[in-house]
Design a protein around this motif. Sequence first.
Motif, PDB file in Angstrom:
ATOM      1  N   ALA A  38      86.741  -6.066-117.066  1.00  0.00           N
ATOM      2  CA  ALA A  38      87.064  -7.067-116.502  1.00  0.00           C
ATOM      3  C   ALA A  38      86.715  -8.267-117.279  1.00  0.00           C
ATOM      4  CB  ALA A  38      85.405  -7.467-115.865  1.00  0.00           C
ATOM      5  N   ALA A  39      86.333  -8.042-118.847  1.00  0.00           N
ATOM      6  CA  ALA A  39      86.599  -8.845-119.964  1.00  0.00           C
ATOM      7  C   ALA A  39      88.104  -8.963-119.978  1.00  0.00           C
ATOM      8  CB  ALA A  39      85.906  -8.150-121.599  1.00  0.00           C
ATOM      9  N   ALA A  40      88.976  -8.169-120.001  1.00  0.00           N
ATOM     10  CA  ALA A  40      90.621  -8.029-120.541  1.00  0.00           C
ATOM     11  C   ALA A  40      90.661  -9.574-119.196  1.00  0.00           C
ATOM     12  CB  ALA A  40      91.047  -6.835-120.802  1.00  0.00           C
ATOM     13  N   GLN A  41      90.372  -9.096-117.984  1.00  0.00           N
ATOM     14  CA  GLN A  41      90.790  -9.894-117.434  1.00  0.00           C
ATOM     15  C   GLN A  41      90.702 -11.451-117.250  1.00  0.00           C
ATOM     16  OE1 GLN A  41      89.249  -9.220-112.917  1.00  0.00           O
ATOM     17  NE2 GLN A  41      90.099 -10.825-112.506  1.00  0.00           N
ATOM     18  N   VAL A  42      89.450 -11.430-117.696  1.00  0.00           N
ATOM     19  CA  VAL A  42      89.008 -13.299-118.080  1.00  0.00           C
ATOM     20  C   VAL A  42      89.548 -13.676-118.916  1.00  0.00           C
ATOM     21  CG1 VAL A  42      86.321 -14.320-117.926  1.00  0.00           C
ATOM     22  CG2 VAL A  42      86.041 -12.191-116.493  1.00  0.00           C
ATOM     23  N   CYS A  61      80.099  -7.439-114.766  1.00  0.00           N
ATOM     24  CA  CYS A  61      79.568  -7.530-115.758  1.00  0.00           C
ATOM     25  C   CYS A  61      79.328  -9.636-116.335  1.00  0.00           C
ATOM     26  CB  CYS A  61      80.995  -7.416-116.401  1.00  0.00           C
ATOM     27  SG  CYS A  61      81.682  -5.861-116.864  1.00  0.00           S
ATOM     28  N   VAL A  62      78.878  -9.642-117.025  1.00  0.00           N
ATOM     29  CA  VAL A  62      79.102 -11.280-117.793  1.00  0.00           C
ATOM     30  C   VAL A  62      79.220 -11.115-118.496  1.00  0.00           C
ATOM     31  CG1 VAL A  62      77.194 -12.669-118.870  1.00  0.00           C
ATOM     32  CG2 VAL A  62      76.417 -11.095-117.057  1.00  0.00           C
ATOM     33  N   VAL A  63      80.523 -11.942-118.601  1.00  0.00           N
ATOM     34  CA  VAL A  63      81.602 -12.153-120.123  1.00  0.00           C
ATOM     35  C   VAL A  63      81.605 -13.838-120.138  1.00  0.00           C
ATOM     36  CG1 VAL A  63      84.066 -11.647-120.595  1.00  0.00           C
ATOM     37  CG2 VAL A  63      82.791 -10.402-118.258  1.00  0.00           C
ATOM     38  N   THR A  64      82.069 -13.940-121.714  1.00  0.00           N
ATOM     39  CA  THR A  64      81.531 -15.027-122.090  1.00  0.00           C
ATOM     40  C   THR A  64      83.009 -14.821-122.842  1.00  0.00           C
ATOM     41  OG1 THR A  64      79.188 -14.704-122.382  1.00  0.00           O
ATOM     42  CG2 THR A  64      80.220 -16.782-123.311  1.00  0.00           C
TER      43      THR A  64
END
Length: 83
Positions: A38-42, A61-64
């Motif tokens: 998910a982080a890689a996508q954001v 997932c909370v991605v910042t």
Amino acid sequence: MSSSVTIAALAAGLAGFSPPAFDMPTVVVRAAGDCSAAAAQVVAETGGELLSAQPTADGKCVVTVLIPGNGGRPKKVTVKVPM
């Protein structure tokens, strides 16, 4: 003079003692999911730099990310995405 005598006495007293050994079990916590995809996508979608990615109890997932500005300050963006 008394401070150097006190330090010498303290050092001599402590020299014979070793710190107590702690027998702590290794704790491994397994999260319900992994936020790396998910982080890689954001990061790919925003072109930003990853600051953090944390799983939540509801399976998201909370991605910042930090998105570079045009000569100015970068913009901090937080997104909640499914795992």
